[in-house]
Design a protein around this motif. Structure first.
Motif, short mmCIF file in Angstrom:
data_model
loop_
_atom_site.label_atom_id
_atom_site.label_comp_id
_atom_site.label_asym_id
_atom_site.label_seq_id
_atom_site.Cartn_x
_atom_site.Cartn_y
_atom_site.Cartn_z
N LEU A 27 0.83 -1.21 0.00
CA LEU A 27 0.00 0.00 0.00
C LEU A 27 0.86 1.26 0.00
CD1 LEU A 27 -2.79 -1.16 2.48
CD2 LEU A 27 -3.01 -0.86 -0.01
N GLU A 28 1.97 1.24 0.73
CA GLU A 28 2.86 2.41 0.72
C GLU A 28 3.51 2.60 -0.65
OE1 GLU A 28 5.41 1.67 4.11
OE2 GLU A 28 4.18 2.96 5.39
N ARG A 29 3.90 1.48 -1.29
CA ARG A 29 4.47 1.60 -2.64
C ARG A 29 3.43 2.16 -3.60
NH1 ARG A 29 7.11 -3.96 -4.25
NH2 ARG A 29 7.32 -2.89 -6.26
N GLY A 30 2.21 1.67 -3.52
CA GLY A 30 1.15 2.17 -4.38
C GLY A 30 0.84 3.63 -4.11
N TYR A 31 0.83 3.99 -2.84
CA TYR A 31 0.61 5.39 -2.46
C TYR A 31 1.66 6.29 -3.10
CZ TYR A 31 0.20 9.54 0.51
OH TYR A 31 0.05 10.83 0.97
N GLN A 32 2.92 5.87 -3.01
CA GLN A 32 4.01 6.67 -3.58
C GLN A 32 3.91 6.73 -5.11
OE1 GLN A 32 6.21 8.57 -1.73
NE2 GLN A 32 6.43 9.45 -3.76
N MET A 33 3.57 5.62 -5.73
CA MET A 33 3.40 5.62 -7.19
C MET A 33 2.28 6.56 -7.60
SD MET A 33 3.93 1.51 -7.76
CE MET A 33 3.17 1.47 -9.37
N ALA A 34 1.18 6.55 -6.86
CA ALA A 34 0.06 7.44 -7.16
C ALA A 34 0.48 8.89 -6.98
CB ALA A 34 -1.14 7.11 -6.28
N ALA A 35 1.25 9.16 -5.93
CA ALA A 35 1.74 10.53 -5.69
C ALA A 35 2.66 10.96 -6.81
CB ALA A 35 2.46 10.59 -4.34
N ASP A 36 3.57 10.07 -7.21
CA ASP A 36 4.52 10.39 -8.27
C ASP A 36 3.84 10.68 -9.60
OD1 ASP A 36 6.55 10.03 -6.43
OD2 ASP A 36 7.15 8.05 -7.20
N SER A 37 2.69 10.04 -9.83
CA SER A 37 1.97 10.26 -11.09
C SER A 37 0.94 11.38 -10.98
CB SER A 37 1.29 8.96 -11.54
OG SER A 37 0.25 8.61 -10.65
N GLY A 38 0.85 11.99 -9.80
CA GLY A 38 -0.09 13.10 -9.61
C GLY A 38 -1.55 12.66 -9.54
N GLN A 92 -4.26 8.20 -4.71
CA GLN A 92 -3.45 8.41 -3.52
C GLN A 92 -4.35 8.39 -2.28
OE1 GLN A 92 -1.10 11.95 -3.90
NE2 GLN A 92 0.11 11.52 -2.08
N ALA A 93 -5.49 9.04 -2.34
CA ALA A 93 -6.43 9.07 -1.21
C ALA A 93 -6.97 7.66 -0.93
CB ALA A 93 -7.59 10.02 -1.52
N ARG A 94 -7.18 6.89 -1.98
CA ARG A 94 -7.66 5.51 -1.81
C ARG A 94 -6.62 4.67 -1.06
NH1 ARG A 94 -8.97 1.65 -6.79
NH2 ARG A 94 -10.10 0.04 -5.69
N PHE A 95 -5.35 4.82 -1.44
CA PHE A 95 -4.28 4.11 -0.74
C PHE A 95 -4.18 4.59 0.70
CE2 PHE A 95 -2.74 2.99 -5.02
CZ PHE A 95 -2.42 1.66 -4.81
N ALA A 96 -4.30 5.89 0.93
CA ALA A 96 -4.22 6.43 2.29
C ALA A 96 -5.31 5.85 3.17
CB ALA A 96 -4.31 7.96 2.25
N SER A 97 -6.50 5.71 2.61
CA SER A 97 -7.61 5.12 3.36
C SER A 97 -7.34 3.66 3.71
CB SER A 97 -8.90 5.24 2.53
OG SER A 97 -9.97 4.63 3.20
N ALA A 98 -6.79 2.92 2.75
CA ALA A 98 -6.45 1.52 3.00
C ALA A 98 -5.34 1.40 4.03
CB ALA A 98 -6.06 0.83 1.70
N LEU A 99 -4.36 2.29 3.97
CA LEU A 99 -3.29 2.28 4.96
C LEU A 99 -3.82 2.57 6.36
CD1 LEU A 99 -0.54 4.05 2.86
CD2 LEU A 99 -0.23 1.86 4.06
N LYS A 100 -4.81 3.43 6.43
CA LYS A 100 -5.40 3.79 7.72
C LYS A 100 -6.00 2.57 8.40
CE LYS A 100 -8.42 7.25 9.77
NZ LYS A 100 -9.35 8.35 9.50
N THR A 101 -6.53 1.62 7.62
CA THR A 101 -7.10 0.41 8.22
C THR A 101 -6.03 -0.43 8.89
OG1 THR A 101 -6.94 -0.97 6.24
CG2 THR A 101 -8.98 0.32 6.53
N CYS A 102 -4.79 -0.22 8.52
CA CYS A 102 -3.66 -0.92 9.17
C CYS A 102 -2.96 -0.01 10.18
CB CYS A 102 -2.66 -1.40 8.11
SG CYS A 102 -3.18 -2.91 7.27
N GLY A 103 -3.57 1.12 10.49
CA GLY A 103 -3.02 2.00 11.50
C GLY A 103 -1.90 2.90 11.01
N VAL A 104 -1.76 3.02 9.70
CA VAL A 104 -0.70 3.86 9.13
C VAL A 104 -1.33 5.15 8.61
CG1 VAL A 104 1.10 4.05 7.38
CG2 VAL A 104 0.66 1.85 8.49
N LEU A 105 -0.87 6.27 9.14
CA LEU A 105 -1.38 7.56 8.68
C LEU A 105 -0.36 8.20 7.76
CD1 LEU A 105 -2.77 8.93 12.06
CD2 LEU A 105 -4.02 7.73 10.26
N VAL A 106 -0.85 8.73 6.65
CA VAL A 106 0.00 9.42 5.69
C VAL A 106 -0.51 10.83 5.49
CG1 VAL A 106 0.80 7.35 4.50
CG2 VAL A 106 -1.29 8.46 3.75
N ASN A 107 0.36 11.71 5.03
CA ASN A 107 -0.04 13.11 4.80
C ASN A 107 -0.79 13.25 3.52
OD1 ASN A 107 1.21 13.83 7.15
ND2 ASN A 107 3.17 14.22 6.15
#
Length: 135
Positions: A104-115, A120-135
């Motif tokens: 999920l973090e790799r996907g989040y970064q790839m989404a960010a890199d591609s704008g 990116q928000a979808r990945f952030a939401s999925a990460l949140k279910t695992c207790g990981v918060l991203v900016n």
């Protein structure tokens, strides 16, 4: 047109993948499985077939098989954001947040890199279910 292409070259992985996706869109999951399986019989490392088979297995709630295929697609070089999201959510659903977070973090970064803010928000939401918060 696709049927003609399949008759002309019944082992072409692109044609088999395309037939599988057409069947999947038409709601014929069994036929889609058949085409993806035939594709992998002829071209075991054809990433689109591995990826779409994994996605279809996920829809069918065959999590173990989906995880194996999605991991394989990524190992073989897939950069499809869906592969990272589907694998991450499947692992998370199986209780393996440590592994899920990696994808999920790799996907989040790839989404960010591609704008791609929506992805990116979808990945952030999925990460949140695992207790990981991203900016």
């Amino acid at each position: 047109v696709l049927s003609s292409a399949l008759e002309w070259n019944p082992q072409d992985p692109y044609v088999l993948w395309t037939m599988g996706t057409a069947q999947q869109r038409a709601g014929s999951k069994e036929r889609a499985f058949e085409y993806y399986s035939r594709c992998l019989d002829t071209s075991p490392d054809y990433v689109p077939c591995i990826s779409y088979l994994g996605g279809l297995q996920l829809v069918e709630q065959n999590f173990d098989a989906a995880i194996l295929n999605l991991e394989r697609a990524i190992e073989l070089g897939s950069t499809d954001l869906d592969d990272f999201y589907e694998l991450g959510t499947a692992l998370s659903g199986q209780g393996d947040c440590a592994a899920a977070t990696t994808y999920l973090e790799r996907g989040y970064q790839m989404a960010a890199d591609s704008g791609n803010a929506d992805r990116q928000a979808r990945f952030a939401s999925a990460l949140k279910t695992c207790g990981v918060l991203v900016n």
